[in-house]
Design an enzyme around this catalytic site. Structure first.
Site, PDB file in Angstrom:
ATOM      1  N   SER A 197       0.849  -1.207   0.000  1.00 40.09           N
ATOM      2  CA  SER A 197       0.000   0.000   0.000  1.00 40.09           C
ATOM      3  C   SER A 197       0.882   1.254   0.000  1.00 40.09           C
ATOM      4  O   SER A 197       0.468   2.297  -0.501  1.00 40.09           O
ATOM      5  CB  SER A 197      -0.950   0.002   1.198  1.00 40.09           C
ATOM      6  OG  SER A 197      -0.207  -0.016   2.394  1.00 40.09           O
ATOM      7  N   GLU A 237      -8.604  -3.829 -23.536  1.00 32.46           N
ATOM      8  CA  GLU A 237      -8.113  -4.709 -22.457  1.00 32.46           C
ATOM      9  C   GLU A 237      -7.471  -3.880 -21.347  1.00 32.46           C
ATOM     10  O   GLU A 237      -7.670  -4.120 -20.157  1.00 32.46           O
ATOM     11  CB  GLU A 237      -7.089  -5.704 -23.007  1.00 32.46           C
ATOM     12  CG  GLU A 237      -7.699  -6.702 -23.963  1.00 32.46           C
ATOM     13  CD  GLU A 237      -6.727  -7.825 -24.325  1.00 32.46           C
ATOM     14  OE1 GLU A 237      -5.586  -7.841 -23.837  1.00 32.46           O
ATOM     15  OE2 GLU A 237      -7.138  -8.700 -25.103  1.00 32.46           O
ATOM     16  N   ARG A 288      -9.505  -2.104 -18.504  1.00 31.19           N
ATOM     17  CA  ARG A 288     -10.181  -2.930 -17.492  1.00 31.19           C
ATOM     18  C   ARG A 288      -9.537  -2.774 -16.115  1.00 31.19           C
ATOM     19  O   ARG A 288     -10.119  -3.159 -15.104  1.00 31.19           O
ATOM     20  CB  ARG A 288     -10.150  -4.404 -17.914  1.00 31.19           C
ATOM     21  CG  ARG A 288     -10.968  -4.718 -19.154  1.00 31.19           C
ATOM     22  CD  ARG A 288     -12.450  -4.465 -18.941  1.00 31.19           C
ATOM     23  NE  ARG A 288     -13.021  -5.300 -17.890  1.00 31.19           N
ATOM     24  CZ  ARG A 288     -13.438  -6.552 -18.048  1.00 31.19           C
ATOM     25  NH1 ARG A 288     -13.405  -7.106 -19.226  1.00 31.19           N
ATOM     26  NH2 ARG A 288     -13.924  -7.239 -17.036  1.00 31.19           N
ATOM     27  N   GLN A 296      -8.008   8.996 -23.499  1.00 34.53           N
ATOM     28  CA  GLN A 296      -7.797   8.317 -24.786  1.00 34.53           C
ATOM     29  C   GLN A 296      -8.274   9.177 -25.947  1.00 34.53           C
ATOM     30  O   GLN A 296      -9.284   9.890 -25.837  1.00 34.53           O
ATOM     31  CB  GLN A 296      -8.565   6.978 -24.784  1.00 34.53           C
ATOM     32  CG  GLN A 296      -8.396   6.192 -26.062  1.00 34.53           C
ATOM     33  CD  GLN A 296      -8.855   4.750 -25.934  1.00 34.53           C
ATOM     34  OE1 GLN A 296      -9.604   4.419 -25.010  1.00 34.53           O
ATOM     35  NE2 GLN A 296      -8.446   3.904 -26.848  1.00 34.53           N
ATOM     36  N   SER A 332     -10.148  10.464 -28.865  1.00 40.07           N
ATOM     37  CA  SER A 332     -11.591  10.277 -29.042  1.00 40.07           C
ATOM     38  C   SER A 332     -11.937   9.989 -30.497  1.00 40.07           C
ATOM     39  O   SER A 332     -11.501  10.707 -31.409  1.00 40.07           O
ATOM     40  CB  SER A 332     -12.321  11.548 -28.594  1.00 40.07           C
ATOM     41  OG  SER A 332     -13.672  11.482 -28.967  1.00 40.07           O
ATOM     42  N   GLN A 333     -12.749   8.960 -30.703  1.00 42.44           N
ATOM     43  CA  GLN A 333     -13.246   8.702 -32.056  1.00 42.44           C
ATOM     44  C   GLN A 333     -14.538   9.491 -32.304  1.00 42.44           C
ATOM     45  O   GLN A 333     -15.082   9.474 -33.393  1.00 42.44           O
ATOM     46  CB  GLN A 333     -13.516   7.212 -32.255  1.00 42.44           C
ATOM     47  CG  GLN A 333     -12.250   6.382 -32.343  1.00 42.44           C
ATOM     48  CD  GLN A 333     -12.540   4.916 -32.578  1.00 42.44           C
ATOM     49  OE1 GLN A 333     -13.628   4.426 -32.282  1.00 42.44           O
ATOM     50  NE2 GLN A 333     -11.566   4.198 -33.081  1.00 42.44           N
ATOM     51  N   ARG A 334     -15.018  10.171 -31.267  1.00 39.58           N
ATOM     52  CA  ARG A 334     -16.201  11.025 -31.445  1.00 39.58           C
ATOM     53  C   ARG A 334     -15.771  12.379 -32.013  1.00 39.58           C
ATOM     54  O   ARG A 334     -16.405  12.915 -32.897  1.00 39.58           O
ATOM     55  CB  ARG A 334     -16.902  11.262 -30.105  1.00 39.58           C
ATOM     56  CG  ARG A 334     -17.459  10.013 -29.475  1.00 39.58           C
ATOM     57  CD  ARG A 334     -18.164  10.374 -28.185  1.00 39.58           C
ATOM     58  NE  ARG A 334     -19.320  11.203 -28.425  1.00 39.58           N
ATOM     59  CZ  ARG A 334     -19.822  12.067 -27.539  1.00 39.58           C
ATOM     60  NH1 ARG A 334     -19.260  12.207 -26.357  1.00 39.58           N
ATOM     61  NH2 ARG A 334     -20.885  12.783 -27.835  1.00 39.58           N
ATOM     62  N   ARG A 376      -0.398  -9.065 -16.942  1.00 43.46           N
ATOM     63  CA  ARG A 376      -0.165  -8.836 -18.376  1.00 43.46           C
ATOM     64  C   ARG A 376       1.197  -9.323 -18.869  1.00 43.46           C
ATOM     65  O   ARG A 376       1.473  -9.248 -20.070  1.00 43.46           O
ATOM     66  CB  ARG A 376      -0.323  -7.344 -18.686  1.00 43.46           C
ATOM     67  CG  ARG A 376      -1.683  -6.775 -18.301  1.00 43.46           C
ATOM     68  CD  ARG A 376      -2.833  -7.542 -18.909  1.00 43.46           C
ATOM     69  NE  ARG A 376      -4.125  -6.913 -18.639  1.00 43.46           N
ATOM     70  CZ  ARG A 376      -5.278  -7.353 -19.088  1.00 43.46           C
ATOM     71  NH1 ARG A 376      -5.342  -8.465 -19.832  1.00 43.46           N
ATOM     72  NH2 ARG A 376      -6.396  -6.736 -18.790  1.00 43.46           N
TER      73      ARG A 376
HETATM   74  C1  LIG Z   1      -5.272 -13.521 -19.496  1.00 41.67           C
HETATM   75  C2  LIG Z   1      -6.481 -12.675 -19.301  1.00 41.67           C
HETATM   76  C3  LIG Z   1      -7.658 -13.005 -19.910  1.00 41.67           C
HETATM   77  C4  LIG Z   1      -8.802 -12.228 -19.736  1.00 41.67           C
HETATM   78  N1  LIG Z   1      -9.972 -12.561 -20.364  1.00 41.67           N
HETATM   79  C5  LIG Z   1     -11.084 -11.836 -20.168  1.00 41.67           C
HETATM   80  C6  LIG Z   1     -12.321 -12.185 -20.792  1.00 41.67           C
HETATM   81  O1  LIG Z   1     -12.419 -13.141 -21.532  1.00 41.67           O
HETATM   82  N2  LIG Z   1     -13.412 -11.420 -20.551  1.00 41.67           N
HETATM   83  C7  LIG Z   1     -13.367 -10.346 -19.692  1.00 41.67           C
HETATM   84  O2  LIG Z   1     -14.398  -9.707 -19.469  1.00 41.67           O
HETATM   85  N3  LIG Z   1     -12.207  -9.991 -19.097  1.00 41.67           N
HETATM   86  C8  LIG Z   1     -11.078 -10.690 -19.312  1.00 41.67           C
HETATM   87  N4  LIG Z   1      -9.903 -10.320 -18.716  1.00 41.67           N
HETATM   88  C9  LIG Z   1      -9.888  -9.104 -17.876  1.00 41.67           C
HETATM   89  C10 LIG Z   1      -9.859  -9.486 -16.373  1.00 41.67           C
HETATM   90  O3  LIG Z   1     -11.031 -10.166 -15.980  1.00 41.67           O
HETATM   91  C11 LIG Z   1      -9.717  -8.204 -15.513  1.00 41.67           C
HETATM   92  O4  LIG Z   1     -10.801  -7.337 -15.776  1.00 41.67           O
HETATM   93  C12 LIG Z   1      -8.440  -7.465 -15.814  1.00 41.67           C
HETATM   94  O5  LIG Z   1      -7.329  -8.338 -15.844  1.00 41.67           O
HETATM   95  C13 LIG Z   1      -8.196  -6.428 -14.731  1.00 41.67           C
HETATM   96  O6  LIG Z   1      -7.866  -7.134 -13.579  1.00 41.67           O
HETATM   97  P1  LIG Z   1      -8.287  -6.695 -12.132  1.00 41.67           P
HETATM   98  O7  LIG Z   1      -9.741  -6.422 -12.058  1.00 41.67           O
HETATM   99  O8  LIG Z   1      -7.744  -7.736 -11.217  1.00 41.67           O
HETATM  100  O9  LIG Z   1      -7.414  -5.392 -12.015  1.00 41.67           O
HETATM  101  P2  LIG Z   1      -7.631  -3.919 -11.462  1.00 41.67           P
HETATM  102  O10 LIG Z   1      -8.927  -3.327 -11.859  1.00 41.67           O
HETATM  103  O11 LIG Z   1      -6.406  -3.263 -11.916  1.00 41.67           O
HETATM  104  O12 LIG Z   1      -7.620  -4.096  -9.917  1.00 41.67           O
HETATM  105  C14 LIG Z   1      -6.429  -4.452  -9.227  1.00 41.67           C
HETATM  106  C15 LIG Z   1      -6.809  -5.302  -8.029  1.00 41.67           C
HETATM  107  O13 LIG Z   1      -7.633  -4.520  -7.153  1.00 41.67           O
HETATM  108  C16 LIG Z   1      -8.602  -5.344  -6.561  1.00 41.67           C
HETATM  109  N5  LIG Z   1      -9.954  -4.864  -6.941  1.00 41.67           N
HETATM  110  C17 LIG Z   1     -10.257  -3.941  -7.883  1.00 41.67           C
HETATM  111  N6  LIG Z   1     -11.554  -3.705  -7.921  1.00 41.67           N
HETATM  112  C18 LIG Z   1     -12.111  -4.517  -6.997  1.00 41.67           C
HETATM  113  C19 LIG Z   1     -13.431  -4.757  -6.581  1.00 41.67           C
HETATM  114  N7  LIG Z   1     -14.475  -4.106  -7.103  1.00 41.67           N
HETATM  115  N8  LIG Z   1     -13.627  -5.666  -5.619  1.00 41.67           N
HETATM  116  C20 LIG Z   1     -12.601  -6.329  -5.059  1.00 41.67           C
HETATM  117  N9  LIG Z   1     -11.308  -6.172  -5.410  1.00 41.67           N
HETATM  118  C21 LIG Z   1     -11.072  -5.261  -6.378  1.00 41.67           C
HETATM  119  C22 LIG Z   1      -8.361  -6.765  -7.042  1.00 41.67           C
HETATM  120  O14 LIG Z   1      -7.479  -7.405  -6.163  1.00 41.67           O
HETATM  121  C23 LIG Z   1      -7.639  -6.540  -8.353  1.00 41.67           C
HETATM  122  O15 LIG Z   1      -6.858  -7.617  -8.749  1.00 41.67           O
HETATM  123  C24 LIG Z   1      -8.751 -11.084 -18.892  1.00 41.67           C
HETATM  124  C25 LIG Z   1      -7.536 -10.745 -18.273  1.00 41.67           C
HETATM  125  C26 LIG Z   1      -6.417 -11.513 -18.471  1.00 41.67           C
HETATM  126  C27 LIG Z   1      -5.127 -11.101 -17.791  1.00 41.67           C
END
Ligand SMILES: Cc1cc2nc3c(=O)[nH]c(=O)nc-3n(C[C@H](O)[C@H](O)[C@H](O)COP(=O)(O)OP(=O)(O)OC[C@H]3O[C@@H](n4cnc5c(N)ncnc54)[C@H](O)[C@@H]3O)c2cc1C
Length: 256
Positions: free
Chosen positions: A84, A105, A108, A116, A118-120, A209
């Site tokens: 932390s 990706e 997420r 980012q 903008s395409q708008r 990643r």
């Molecule tokens: C190999 C691979 C394949 C994937 N395939 C898909 C797919 O097919 N479809 C799809 O939709 N997504 C897919 N993803 C995206 C994946 O599900 C995650 O959305 C993405 O990796 C971000 O990860 P994260 O949410 O852990 O990370 P971050 O959002 O960066 O969060 C970091 C960490 O904070 C904590 N955290 C964040 N928010 C919360 C919360 N609300 N509650 C509790 N803990 C939290 C968790 O510990 C998390 O690991 C894929 C990802 C990878 C790496």
């Protein structure tokens, strides 16, 4: 109209030739003087003292601040999961030359700030695009490029027709034509993005990643990011060392 091309070298070489990653901002220690806030003069990598000082607050050892002890403390915190403390540092990174498939990706990761292209608002009529390595390996570049050219034609045609319709008063008030013409753009379209994760979040992004499960383009991007951020702080030294040795973070033991 010429399209801009971007050719990744190959799947395992993993360095897209034209993906560019630049650090454009970072957190460092400051002090208040009569002239206002100025950067504190510290030795070592630029972010280490800030992170180490924050960590030292926990142990009340600020009198021990030295570049060597900064690094030792940071590596200890990484090992023990005291991560932390790493949230006190932010790094702002501009990424150019990645596809929209890749940026979708990337965004997420929820604890990161994004801005980012903008395409708008921007005209994508002369878009750049990424050629996936499998396309090049299979000798399908010609077909792929002609598909991109068709997409460009479709976009320009739709844009032109929408603009004409707007000029004739056929569209509802306030319609933006680029934002609707973009619906025919491919996932391969290059898109510039600026991200600001804190260092704890960035560690978590590397763990997801830089594995064999990650998609090749996001893997390539995080490899480039890792090479840059290791020059600004020791927070990533353990990850960098493992990655250099193994080519991925598969098998890296994370302390949580
Ligand atoms: C190999 C691979 C394949 C994937 N395939 C898909 C797919 O097919 N479809 C799809 O939709 N997504 C897919 N993803 C995206 C994946 O599900 C995650 O959305 C993405 O990796 C971000 O990860 P994260 O949410 O852990 O990370 P971050 O959002 O960066 O969060 C970091 C960490 O904070 C904590 N955290 C964040 N928010 C919360 C919360 N609300 N509650 C509790 N803990 C939290 C968790 O510990 C998390 O690991 C894929 C990802 C990878 C790496």
């Amino acid at each position: 109209m010429a399209l801009k091309q971007n050719r990744p070298q190959n799947q395992q070489g993993i360095t897209p030739m034209y993906m560019e990653v630049d650090i454009i901002g970072l957190s460092f220690p400051v002090e208040e003087t009569a002239e206002g806030f100025v950067p504190r003069k510290v030795e070592g990598r630029p972010m280490d003292r800030l992170i180490a000082d924050c960590g030292r607050t926990c142990y009340q050892t600020n009198d021990r601040a030295k570049p060597e002890t900064d690094v030792k403390l940071i590596l200890g915190m990484a090992k023990n999961g005291h991560t932390s403390v790493f949230e006190h540092g932010n790094v702002t990174i501009r990424i150019r030359g990645g596809s929209r498939a890749f940026t979708h990706e990337l965004v997420r990761h929820r604890h990161t700030a994004y801005s980012q292209e903008s395409q708008r608002y921007c005209d994508a009529g002369n878009f750049g695009f990424v050629i996936p390595p499998s396309i090049a390996e299979a000798g399908l570049e010609g077909i792929f490029i002609s598909m991109m050219e068709k997409s460009q034609k479709n976009y320009l045609r739709l844009q032109r027709k929408l603009n004409k319709a707007r000029a004739k008063g056929k569209l509802a008030e306030g319609r933006k034509t680029n934002e609707d013409a973009r619906f025919v753009l491919p996932n391969a379209v290059q898109s510039e993005i600026v991200i600001t994760p804190n260092l704890a979040e960035l560690r978590s992004m590397f763990f997801k990643r830089l594995t064999k499960h990650a998609q090749w383009e996001i893997f390539a991007c995080f490899k480039l990011i890792l090479q840059k951020v290791v020059t600004i702080t020791a927070v990533f030294d353990d990850i960098y060392e493992y990655f250099q040795k193994n080519g991925s973070l598969d098998g890296f033991t994370i302390t949580l």
